[in-house]
Design a protein around this motif. Structure first.
Motif, short mmCIF file in Angstrom:
data_model
loop_
_atom_site.label_atom_id
_atom_site.label_comp_id
_atom_site.label_asym_id
_atom_site.label_seq_id
_atom_site.Cartn_x
_atom_site.Cartn_y
_atom_site.Cartn_z
N UNK A 195 32.76 46.69 29.25
CA UNK A 195 33.22 47.84 28.47
C UNK A 195 34.30 47.45 27.48
N UNK A 196 34.31 48.15 26.35
CA UNK A 196 35.35 47.93 25.34
C UNK A 196 36.56 48.81 25.67
N UNK A 197 37.76 48.39 25.22
CA UNK A 197 38.96 49.16 25.56
C UNK A 197 38.84 50.66 25.23
N UNK A 198 38.18 51.00 24.11
CA UNK A 198 38.12 52.42 23.75
C UNK A 198 37.36 53.24 24.78
N UNK A 199 36.53 52.57 25.57
CA UNK A 199 35.72 53.30 26.56
C UNK A 199 36.41 53.38 27.92
N UNK A 200 37.70 53.06 27.96
CA UNK A 200 38.44 53.16 29.22
C UNK A 200 39.52 54.23 29.11
N UNK A 201 39.88 54.81 30.24
CA UNK A 201 41.00 55.75 30.23
C UNK A 201 42.30 54.94 30.11
N UNK A 202 43.41 55.65 29.86
CA UNK A 202 44.71 54.96 29.74
C UNK A 202 45.03 54.15 30.99
N UNK A 203 44.79 54.76 32.14
CA UNK A 203 45.10 54.07 33.40
C UNK A 203 44.20 52.86 33.61
N UNK A 204 42.91 53.01 33.24
CA UNK A 204 41.99 51.87 33.38
C UNK A 204 42.39 50.73 32.45
N UNK A 205 42.85 51.10 31.25
CA UNK A 205 43.29 50.07 30.30
C UNK A 205 44.49 49.31 30.86
N UNK A 206 45.38 50.09 31.47
CA UNK A 206 46.57 49.44 32.02
C UNK A 206 46.16 48.48 33.15
N UNK A 207 45.18 48.89 33.93
CA UNK A 207 44.73 47.99 35.01
C UNK A 207 44.00 46.78 34.45
N UNK A 208 43.31 46.95 33.31
CA UNK A 208 42.65 45.80 32.68
C UNK A 208 43.71 44.80 32.21
N UNK A 209 44.82 45.32 31.68
CA UNK A 209 45.90 44.43 31.23
C UNK A 209 46.52 43.70 32.42
N UNK A 210 46.64 44.41 33.54
CA UNK A 210 47.18 43.77 34.75
C UNK A 210 46.20 42.69 35.24
N UNK A 211 44.89 43.01 35.19
CA UNK A 211 43.88 42.04 35.65
C UNK A 211 43.95 40.77 34.82
N UNK A 212 44.15 40.93 33.54
CA UNK A 212 44.19 39.75 32.68
C UNK A 212 45.39 38.86 33.05
N UNK A 213 46.51 39.49 33.36
CA UNK A 213 47.69 38.71 33.74
C UNK A 213 47.50 38.02 35.08
N UNK A 214 46.83 38.72 36.00
CA UNK A 214 46.65 38.16 37.35
C UNK A 214 45.66 37.02 37.39
N UNK A 215 44.73 37.01 36.41
CA UNK A 215 43.58 36.10 36.48
C UNK A 215 43.99 34.65 36.67
N UNK A 216 45.06 34.22 36.00
CA UNK A 216 45.42 32.80 36.06
C UNK A 216 46.41 32.50 37.19
N UNK A 217 46.60 33.47 38.07
CA UNK A 217 47.49 33.31 39.23
C UNK A 217 48.84 32.71 38.84
#
Ligand SMILES: Nc1ncnc2c1ncn2[C@@H]1O[C@H](COP(=O)(O)OP(=O)(O)OP(=O)(O)O)[C@@H](O)[C@H]1O
Ligand SMILES: [Mg+2]
Length: 325
Positions: free
Chosen positions: A154-176
């Motif tokens: 999904x593209x960012x525009x297709x996410x809710x604000x909260x989902x976008x925030x979790x996507x940003x958190x996921x990106x940070x967590x990915x590299x441990x």
């Protein structure tokens, strides 16, 4: 929790200033002044304070996105302000990740959200082209973005604000990373998801020796997850100590107002029962930065920089009125 050993991160006398225009005299905005605090390995430190208190500026400096005028930011003892920025940036980003305050601005609209996560994993040699899709899905699942295969596309525009925030958190967590600087990571989330995200930070801390600097307006969030709390006003540390000690026995008049507002459920968004005004960061007076608003201020508070007083074990307060333990 009382982590031992040398701190993972140590911020020492950090001063960050922005030159402003103006005539006849150019002026300077002192966003961060003489800020020092430590982040122990495996701990969560909350930076709290009103809007404009310098929280994001400190977070950006820790992530090496912001230069400093003076001071040091030591990661495992090495001052990152003195190392060459470009050469070290991939290695540094493996260790320190910033979750931006505005997730919409930080997610590239032309890529599906799985893309930056995959890219980070490949760039940091944490995945191969064969394994990367499954790893992206695992990271998305860990922040509750399910079904993960669908979310990754999904593209960012297709996410809710909260989902976008979790996507940003996921990106940070990915590299441990060893350290995550999370700038208001729950501000756009409703209460139940906010608790999930805070629990996620707690899990990150408890599972390994990873640490989190949690930047927040919300003392209630700090109470839930933080091991230490650093209270900022006008770019200066007012109080710094174990979370329980600072939140249950705040000693600085400013922290006391914040704690009382949080107990009423209003957080920092409601006006504080103090003299009206805003943090003065352009022409700060010689005394305590909070003195112009403090209901308890004396003439000394206005004229003399406050001392740093140790009020309890490992609990510091910068106030003329604080009594040392
Ligand atoms: N690039 C810049 N140029 C000039 N001033 C800046 C710059 N970045 C930040 N500032 C100023 O520095 C001060 C601290 O800003 P900062 O974003 O760190 O505050 P904050 O505590 O994160 O606030 P908020 O809670 O609203 O996010 C503010 O007065 C802000 O206007
Ligand atoms: Mg901010």
């Amino acid at each position: 929790m009382t982590p031992n050993g040398p701190p993972l991160l140590s911020v020492e006398h950090l001063h960050i200033a922005f030159p402003l225009g103006g005539w006849p005299k150019r002026r300077t905005l002192h966003a961060v002044r003489d800020v020092s605090f430590n982040v122990a390995r495996g701990s969560i430190v909350a930076l709290v304070g009103e809007s404009g208190s310098g929280k994001s500026t400190i977070g950006r400096a820790i992530a090496r996105l912001q230069a400093a005028r003076s001071g040091a930011i030591r990661l495992d003892g090495v001052d990152v302000l003195q190392t060459e920025p470009r050469a070290a940036s991939i290695a540094y980003r493996r260790r320190v990740q910033l979750i931006f305050q505005d997730p919409f601005a930080s997610l590239n609209p032309v890529h599906p959200i799985g893309h930056p996560i995959a890219r980070a994993l490949l760039l940091q040699d944490r995945a191969t082209p064969q394994t990367v899709a499954a790893q992206v899905e695992r990271v998305l699942e860990s922040v509750g973005l399910t079904p993960a295969a669908d979310m990754a596309a999904r593209f960012p525009y297709a996410l809710s604000g909260g989902q976008r925030q979790r996507a940003a958190i996921a990106r940070a967590l990915a590299v441990e990373p060893d350290l995550i600087v999370a700038d208001e990571p729950t501000s756009m989330l409703d209460v139940s998801i906010r608790m999930d995200v805070l629990a996620l930070f707690r899990r990150i801390r408890d599972e390994g020796s990873r640490s989190v600097v949690l930047i927040t307006h919300d003392l209630a969030s700090a109470r839930i997850v933080a091991d230490r709390v650093v209270v900022l006003y006008a770019g200066q540390v007012m109080e710094d100590g174990p979370a329980e000690s600072v939140l249950s026995h705040p000693q600085h008049p400013y922290s006391q107002l914040l704690a009382a507002a949080a107990q009423r459920g209003g957080g920092l968004r409601e006006p504080l029962p103090a003299h009206p005004g805003a943090p003065e960061v352009i022409d700060p007076g010689p005394g305590c930065p909070f003195a112009p608003r403090c209901l308890k201020a004396t003439a000394t508070c206005q004229s003399t920089p406050p001392p740093t007083v140790s009020v309890r074990s490992d609990h510091l307060v910068r106030c003329h009125l604080a009594e040392s333990a």
